[in-house]
Scaffold this motif. Structure first.
Motif, short mmCIF file in Angstrom:
data_model
loop_
_atom_site.label_atom_id
_atom_site.label_comp_id
_atom_site.label_asym_id
_atom_site.label_seq_id
_atom_site.Cartn_x
_atom_site.Cartn_y
_atom_site.Cartn_z
N ALA A 77 0.83 -1.20 0.00
CA ALA A 77 0.00 0.00 0.00
C ALA A 77 0.87 1.25 0.00
CB ALA A 77 -0.92 -0.01 1.22
N GLU A 78 1.88 1.24 0.82
CA GLU A 78 2.80 2.38 0.92
C GLU A 78 3.53 2.60 -0.40
OE1 GLU A 78 6.87 2.53 3.18
OE2 GLU A 78 5.25 2.79 4.63
N GLY A 79 3.97 1.52 -1.00
CA GLY A 79 4.73 1.62 -2.23
C GLY A 79 3.92 2.11 -3.41
N ALA A 80 2.60 1.84 -3.36
CA ALA A 80 1.73 2.30 -4.43
C ALA A 80 1.33 3.76 -4.28
CB ALA A 80 0.48 1.43 -4.49
N LEU A 212 -4.14 -7.08 -1.82
CA LEU A 212 -4.97 -6.22 -0.98
C LEU A 212 -4.24 -4.92 -0.66
CD1 LEU A 212 -6.56 -8.75 1.54
CD2 LEU A 212 -7.72 -7.50 -0.29
N GLY A 213 -2.96 -5.01 -0.33
CA GLY A 213 -2.20 -3.80 -0.05
C GLY A 213 -2.16 -2.88 -1.25
N ALA A 214 -1.96 -3.46 -2.43
CA ALA A 214 -1.93 -2.65 -3.66
C ALA A 214 -3.26 -1.95 -3.86
CB ALA A 214 -1.61 -3.55 -4.85
N SER A 215 -4.35 -2.67 -3.64
CA SER A 215 -5.68 -2.10 -3.82
C SER A 215 -5.94 -0.95 -2.85
CB SER A 215 -6.73 -3.20 -3.64
OG SER A 215 -8.04 -2.69 -3.81
N ALA A 219 -3.08 1.33 -6.18
CA ALA A 219 -2.21 0.88 -7.26
C ALA A 219 -2.97 0.76 -8.57
CB ALA A 219 -1.59 -0.47 -6.91
N THR A 220 -2.25 0.83 -9.67
CA THR A 220 -2.85 0.59 -10.99
C THR A 220 -3.11 -0.91 -11.14
OG1 THR A 220 -0.72 0.21 -12.07
CG2 THR A 220 -1.51 2.50 -11.92
N PRO A 221 -3.98 -1.30 -12.07
CA PRO A 221 -4.22 -2.73 -12.30
C PRO A 221 -2.95 -3.52 -12.60
CG PRO A 221 -5.93 -1.45 -13.37
CD PRO A 221 -4.91 -0.47 -12.87
N SER A 222 -2.05 -2.94 -13.39
CA SER A 222 -0.82 -3.66 -13.72
C SER A 222 0.07 -3.81 -12.49
CB SER A 222 -0.06 -2.95 -14.83
OG SER A 222 0.33 -1.64 -14.44
N GLN A 223 0.13 -2.79 -11.64
CA GLN A 223 0.89 -2.91 -10.40
C GLN A 223 0.31 -4.00 -9.51
OE1 GLN A 223 0.64 1.27 -9.11
NE2 GLN A 223 2.89 1.36 -9.12
N SER A 224 -1.00 -4.07 -9.42
CA SER A 224 -1.65 -5.09 -8.59
C SER A 224 -1.31 -6.49 -9.07
CB SER A 224 -3.17 -4.88 -8.58
OG SER A 224 -3.51 -3.65 -7.98
N VAL A 225 -1.34 -6.69 -10.39
CA VAL A 225 -1.01 -8.01 -10.96
C VAL A 225 0.43 -8.38 -10.65
CG1 VAL A 225 -0.69 -9.27 -13.12
CG2 VAL A 225 -2.76 -7.92 -12.77
N LEU A 330 8.58 -7.60 -8.66
CA LEU A 330 8.59 -6.47 -7.74
C LEU A 330 9.19 -5.23 -8.40
CD1 LEU A 330 8.28 -5.19 -4.91
CD2 LEU A 330 10.52 -6.18 -4.34
N ARG A 331 10.33 -5.40 -9.04
CA ARG A 331 11.00 -4.25 -9.65
C ARG A 331 10.23 -3.68 -10.82
NH1 ARG A 331 16.44 -7.80 -8.95
NH2 ARG A 331 16.82 -7.28 -6.75
N ALA A 332 9.46 -4.54 -11.49
CA ALA A 332 8.65 -4.07 -12.61
C ALA A 332 7.41 -3.31 -12.15
CB ALA A 332 8.22 -5.25 -13.48
N ALA A 333 7.05 -3.44 -10.89
CA ALA A 333 5.83 -2.82 -10.38
C ALA A 333 5.96 -1.31 -10.22
CB ALA A 333 5.42 -3.45 -9.05
N GLY A 334 7.17 -0.81 -10.14
CA GLY A 334 7.37 0.63 -10.07
C GLY A 334 6.89 1.27 -8.79
N LEU A 335 7.14 0.63 -7.68
CA LEU A 335 6.77 1.20 -6.38
C LEU A 335 7.80 2.23 -5.95
CD1 LEU A 335 5.70 -2.01 -4.38
CD2 LEU A 335 4.34 -0.61 -5.95
N THR A 336 7.56 2.89 -4.84
CA THR A 336 8.55 3.81 -4.30
C THR A 336 9.81 3.04 -3.94
OG1 THR A 336 7.79 3.51 -2.02
CG2 THR A 336 6.71 5.24 -3.31
N PRO A 337 10.97 3.67 -4.04
CA PRO A 337 12.22 2.96 -3.74
C PRO A 337 12.26 2.37 -2.33
CG PRO A 337 12.69 5.04 -4.83
CD PRO A 337 11.22 5.04 -4.53
#
Length: 355
Positions: A77-80, A212-215, A219-225, A330-337
């Motif tokens: 959730a934080e990363g999104a 759930l955290g992504a939601s 997060a975007t749908p692609s990040q959630s996947v 994980l790295r492809a999801a583009g979350l905060t560093p």
């Protein structure tokens, strides 16, 4: 001038931070249970002894485990880009479901020790433990549906509906647990179906925790996947390591008797990999041993045969591969560093632990 590389966060520090967020909310949720259920649940979490006397440190965590799954929820959730506290209902729900499964798992396997103390059923009886596990499962959905324990006002506005997501993963967990029990009665189990069992029994809830955290973090749908895939790969690696510890783990670290899975003749992944290896004579000798209950002196021999037939080597190589796959997602999801680094630290902990 080259910029200095940021130090990789310590997994223990990451868990301590997320645990500080989780524990008060988890305690508030469990505190709403009827006294009979609360007594067993609090004992299982390590908050008090069988007579209800508090134990553990100031945080009250006692012997309640690492709380990896809710940490994944909060960091996702934080990363999104969302508020970590907004995902607290989801984190609490995931931890409640996990502990429901542990209580029932101990009953089904007849395990009398968990986290260096008697299991809930060994103290309160099988029936009371089953009821307490059921109570935790019902509470998980109540927390997720109402958004309680999310902050000072006990509610989250405009929250996503995570109930169908959690319900689907609980069904996967139950299906995986059913297969695990079925395998104990079967002479032959294929490696592919054993992997699918572990994907349902363990990996599904890890994936759910991240989804759930992504939601909740927006997060975007692609990040959630991608985050769900990350969680599932970590979860499968976690289960393989758990299976290795069930054979070769140090009881002083795991809190369980040595060779506990062999004693129960579990068709765990290292065992099935060894049986399916076609490696004579170790594989054939192991298959012969597994056709009947093992006497205590035979447990060490069974462990040696699993290793000689390649079960340990296959498991370690698969854990390494799963970790690589997880980190790629994980790295492809583009979350905060910061969140990416924290989730990577937790993934590495899940794949390289002694308990």
């Amino acid at each position: 001038m080259t910029e200095p590389v940021a130090a990789r966060p310590c997994a223990a520090d990451v868990l301590a931070r997320t645990r500080d967020l989780l524990d008060p909310a988890l305690r508030r949720a469990v505190g709403t249970l009827p006294p009979s259920m609360r007594r067993v649940a609090g004992y299982h979490f390590g908050w008090w002894d069988a007579r209800g006397r508090p134990i553990g440190g100031a945080s009250g965590t006692g012997g309640g485990g690492k709380a990896l799954r809710p940490a994944f929820t909060l960091l996702a959730a934080e990363g999104a880009g969302g508020e970590t506290t907004a995902a607290l209902p989801a984190a609490v729900a995931v931890e409640l479901v996990h502990n429901f499964s542990l209580i029932h798992d101990d009953v089904m396997d007849g395990d009398r020790v968990r986290r260096h103390r008697p299991t809930a059923w060994a103290v309160f009886g099988r029936a009371q433990a089953i009821l307490a596990g059921d109570s935790l499962l019902a509470l998980a959905f109540a927390v997720l549906a109402t958004g309680t324990d999310s902050g000072p006002d006990g509610r989250t506005d405009n929250r996503p509906d995570g109930v169908p997501v959690l319900a689907g993963r609980v069904q996967s967990l139950l299906d995986g647990q059913s297969a695990d029990l079925d395998f104990e009665e079967r002479a032959e189990v294929g490696l592919g179906e054993c992997v699918r069992m572990a994907e349902g029994k363990t990996a599904a809830l890890f994936g759910c925790a991240c989804a759930l955290g992504a939601s909740y973090g927006g997060a975007t749908p692609s990040q959630s996947v991608l985050l769900e895939a990350f969680g599932e790969r970590v979860g499968l690696a976690f289960q393989i390591v758990d299976d290795l510890l069930g054979i070769w783990g140090d009881p002083a670290a795991t809190g369980k008797p040595v060779h506990s899975d062999l004693r129960n003749r579990k068709k765990s992944l290292p065992v099935v990999a060894a049986l399916a290896s076609g490696t004579p004579p170790a594989g054939a000798a192991l298959a012969a041993l597994y056709r009947r209950p093992l006497a205590e002196p035979e447990l060490a021999r069974a462990a040696r045969l699993v290793e000689e037939a390649g079960g340990r080597a296959w498991s370690l190589a698969r854990v390494d591969g799963l970790l690589d796959e997880a980190l790629e997602s994980l790295r492809a999801a583009g979350l905060t560093p910061e969140a990416t680094a924290g989730l990577e630290a937790l993934a590495r902990l899940a794949a390289d632990r002694d308990r």
